[in-house]
Design a protein around this motif. Sequence first.
Motif, mmCIF file in Angstrom:
data_model
loop_
_atom_site.group_PDB
_atom_site.id
_atom_site.type_symbol
_atom_site.label_atom_id
_atom_site.label_comp_id
_atom_site.label_asym_id
_atom_site.label_seq_id
_atom_site.Cartn_x
_atom_site.Cartn_y
_atom_site.Cartn_z
ATOM 1 N N PRO A 109 0.821 -1.219 0.000
ATOM 2 C CA PRO A 109 0.000 0.000 0.000
ATOM 3 C C PRO A 109 0.853 1.267 0.000
ATOM 4 C CG PRO A 109 -0.919 -1.585 1.536
ATOM 5 C CD PRO A 109 0.342 -2.201 0.991
ATOM 6 N N ALA A 114 -5.624 -2.959 6.140
ATOM 7 C CA ALA A 114 -6.575 -1.888 6.454
ATOM 8 C C ALA A 114 -6.170 -0.555 5.823
ATOM 9 C CB ALA A 114 -6.682 -1.735 7.973
ATOM 10 N N GLU A 115 -4.989 -0.489 5.196
ATOM 11 C CA GLU A 115 -4.563 0.768 4.559
ATOM 12 C C GLU A 115 -5.505 1.112 3.410
ATOM 13 O OE1 GLU A 115 -2.281 2.750 5.562
ATOM 14 O OE2 GLU A 115 -1.243 1.487 7.030
ATOM 15 N N THR A 116 -5.714 2.404 3.207
ATOM 16 C CA THR A 116 -6.674 2.803 2.171
ATOM 17 C C THR A 116 -6.007 2.977 0.804
ATOM 18 O OG1 THR A 116 -6.353 5.044 2.949
ATOM 19 C CG2 THR A 116 -8.334 3.908 3.705
ATOM 20 N N ASP A 117 -4.678 3.159 0.794
ATOM 21 C CA ASP A 117 -4.019 3.420 -0.492
ATOM 22 C C ASP A 117 -3.481 2.148 -1.134
ATOM 23 O OD1 ASP A 117 -2.316 3.189 1.619
ATOM 24 O OD2 ASP A 117 -1.030 4.884 1.092
ATOM 25 N N GLN A 118 -4.360 1.170 -1.302
ATOM 26 C CA GLN A 118 -3.955 -0.084 -1.944
ATOM 27 C C GLN A 118 -3.583 0.186 -3.409
ATOM 28 O OE1 GLN A 118 -3.731 -3.053 -0.263
ATOM 29 N NE2 GLN A 118 -4.522 -2.180 1.638
#
Length: 451
Positions: free
Chosen positions: A315, A352-356
């Motif tokens: 990510p 859980a990171e949003t910047d996959q």
Amino acid sequence: MAKKLFIKTYGCQMNVYDSARMADVLAPLGYAPADSAREADMVILNTCHIREKAAEKVFSELGRLKPLKDAARRRGGRMILAVAGCVAQAEGAEILARAPHVDIVLGPQTYHRLPELVATATRRAGGVLDTDFPVESKFDHLPDASAPPGVASFLTIQEGCDKFCTFCVVPYTRGGEFSRPAAAVLAEARGQIAAGAREITLLGQNVNAYHGAAPGGGEWGLGRLIRALAAVPGIARIRYTTSHPRDVDDELVEAHRDVPALMPFLHLPVQSGSDRILAAMNRRHGAADYLRNLERLRRARPEIAFSSDFIVGYPGESERDFEATLALVREVGFAQSFSFKYSPRPGTPAAAETDQVADAVKSERLARLQALLEAQQQAFNRSQVGRSLEVLLERPGRHPGQLVGRSPYLQPVHMLAPAHLMGELVAARIVGAEPNSLAGERLEEAERIPA
Ligand code: 5AD
Ligand code: SF4
């Protein structure tokens, strides 16, 4: 009547070792090895959870086993189906829900309870689940190995991990770091050597974090353990895997300098060449620290070669981060490598990171990285041509009169040699290189070229 056991092993060498130990535990119950699931009374899938694909494979295999299990029941028999290993640990209840024909789900820490679990499963209709981290250690309960370990054998000295890299399930599936006492390791090594092993690979998820109880009190690190192992009569080669760059201490580097039996080849995963990504991964080392470690090891053992693991598309990984990985690879020159697209594992922080990173980007980066790594591996293999290498002959080759062994760098070497040399170290001149193997010619003592 003898019962038949089939174990299918996925993933790492630790699982190969564990599968052999499960077979040992079940042997006293009358289970002998089967060649396929079809003829087995008990099937164990020893699973790997490290990437998503590995877990999905288990569910499709369970689907394929259902008709075999149904067929056994129609014949009036019973096939016991067990799921072991890290998928079992992580998804225990989920497995019983998705595949109700499974009888036993057991985590990696409870293999010594298998006989009891088999008995319970035989009495009961539903599946039984045992994914505890019991206080008693499985190592204290496993019987001595019943099957010969082969010329090159594995020996688990350490399990679990306290590092918590943000992408990794191991600290959750294998639990905290645990080191076996040195005396137990040495006793098992002596047993393996008495049974024909010449090479021992010490295994652990974080093997160089080893800190086992020393025979005379106190603790030994891996370097000290390797010295003691090298003194065991009959041992020709020592390896260890998998290591973490943070735990390369001076004692270990000195073992590479002083112990000839310790092979000049080290798998030391770096994962990324970008300091930003390494920090996000909680690796606790930067690219420069990694390179410094390789330098220390090269000073200690100039002919040492390295392999590594890489993750692309973690990510937030930018093109610049990825280029830092390529730059590190170019700087090192790896003899061998494993590289993967980042795969979000449920329950880990990175998932859980949003910047996959988009899958197409991951695929494109993986292809570029693998092209470079493959070119390096081929260059390394070609650089062996004309050299004289020691080869430990392990098994018959595909062609008549041929045996296959391993070079110090783990490359398979094919050569003509009489069958009685199986299990022996021989000198070979390397005469050809393929992407994944070498061709050798046996050398007599007098013809040896200085390496
Ligand atoms: N995604 C992709 N690769 C992973 N690995 C571990 N976890 C993941 C993941 N979530 C890789 C690492 C490790 C190797 C055994 O598997 O590179 O070193
Ligand atoms: Fe996983 Fe290895 Fe990191 Fe431990 S050190 S969390 S086993 S990648």
